[in-house]
Design an enzyme around this catalytic site. Structure first.
Site, PDB file in Angstrom:
ATOM      1  CB  SER A   1      -0.719  -0.184   1.214  1.00 46.83           C
ATOM      2  OG  SER A   1      -1.408   1.560   1.395  1.00 46.83           O
TER       3      SER A   1
ATOM      4  CE1 TYR B   1      -4.149  -2.255   5.165  1.00 44.48           C
ATOM      5  CE2 TYR B   1      -3.723   0.012   4.560  1.00 44.48           C
ATOM      6  CZ  TYR B   1      -3.780  -1.166   4.355  1.00 44.48           C
ATOM      7  OH  TYR B   1      -4.105  -1.684   2.905  1.00 44.48           O
TER       8      TYR B   1
END
Ligand code: NAP
Length: 235
Positions: free
Chosen positions: A130, A143
């Site tokens: 990501s 995350y």
């Protein structure tokens, strides 16, 4: 090697689109899922592979999954979960689960897939990281940390497996329209779209096409790379 792929988290979102994009390029694709059996079966019916339930965080389940797939020449480590909230509000078990799925899950799948690839001196691993793994985001600290680990793992493994003829790359998506961002308000979505050079949120197919491209033989000299698929959010 035969064009046999496994996509983890292939039942929905980026994983489902990836399975279909690979199948369109002649891959037989096994589709891993955790809860969405019907969706995974629908995708697998179109990709020539099997739909296989396994929690990637559980090594025994992953070993059972690979017993069903047999050797794969392409592993797409896509399964992932997110969590939004202040770091101080995150329970230790939630922190642990994020790492168990997003990072340890990749370790488990690589542990099962790599020995055959090393024997064949061929194979590919594509991880789904990501942009937050490099840049971080407020209220997504845990995350972001997992995705930072995925980026480091990708680079290190590329060095470790390169001599065996195995390529390891990652995509780093920006904001992609899947269930993972279902909690965003219309205003949040508009703001995120405005932050990109292309003025829109991405689609699962936008990411899938890049993953499928990375799997093509034409990219044979490309390894250890983190390819941003974010519409120019990070330039
Ligand atoms: P999604 O729509 O929520 O789909 C997640 C997929 O992962 C589902 O197929 C789910 O299976 C599977 N999964 C979750 N936990 C699992 C586990 N423990 N074991 C096996 N499978 C599991 O998410 P997405 O947006 O497509 O995300 C896919 C990947 O892209 C993730 O790694 C995510 O971090 C990354 N990513 C997404 C975005 C974004 O904006 N959407 C941005 C950057 C990176 P079930 O359907 O069975 O639950």
């Amino acid at each position: 090697m035969e064009k046999i792929a496994l996509v983890t988290g292939g039942s929905r979102g980026i994983g489902a689109a990836t399975a279909l994009a690979l199948a369109a390029r002649g891959w037989t694709v096994h589709v891993n899922y955790l809860h969405s059996a019907a969706a995974a079966n629908r995708i697998a019916a179109r990709t020539g592979g099997r739909a296989i339930q396994a929690d990637v965080a559980d090594l025994r389940q992953v070993e059972r999954m690979f017993a069903q797939t047999g050797p794969v020449s392409l592993l797409v480590n896509n399964a992932g979960i997110a969590h939004a909230g202040l770091l101080t509000d995150l329970a230790p078990a939630q922190w642990q689960r994020l790492f168990d799925v997003n990072v340890t899950g990749i370790f488990h799948c690589c542990r099962c897939a790599v020995p055959h690839m090393v024997r064949e001196k061929a194979g590919q691993i594509i991880n789904v990281a990501s942009i937050l793994g490099a840049n971080g985001a407020s209220c997504e600290a845990a995350y972001s940390a997992t995705k930072g680990a995925v980026i480091a793992l990708t680079r290190a493994l590329a060095k470790e497996l390169g001599p065996s003829g195995i390529r390891v790359n990652a995509v780093a998506p920006g904001c992609i329209d899947t269930d993972m961002i279902a909690n965003l308000t219309p205003d949040d979505r508009a703001a995120l779209a405005e932050d990109t050079a292309l003025c829109r949120i991405g689609t699962p197919q936008d990411v899938a096409e890049v993953i499928a491209l990375l799997a093509e033989p034409g990219t044979r000299f490309l390894t250890g790379q983190i390819v941003g698929v974010d519409g120019g959010l990070v330039i």
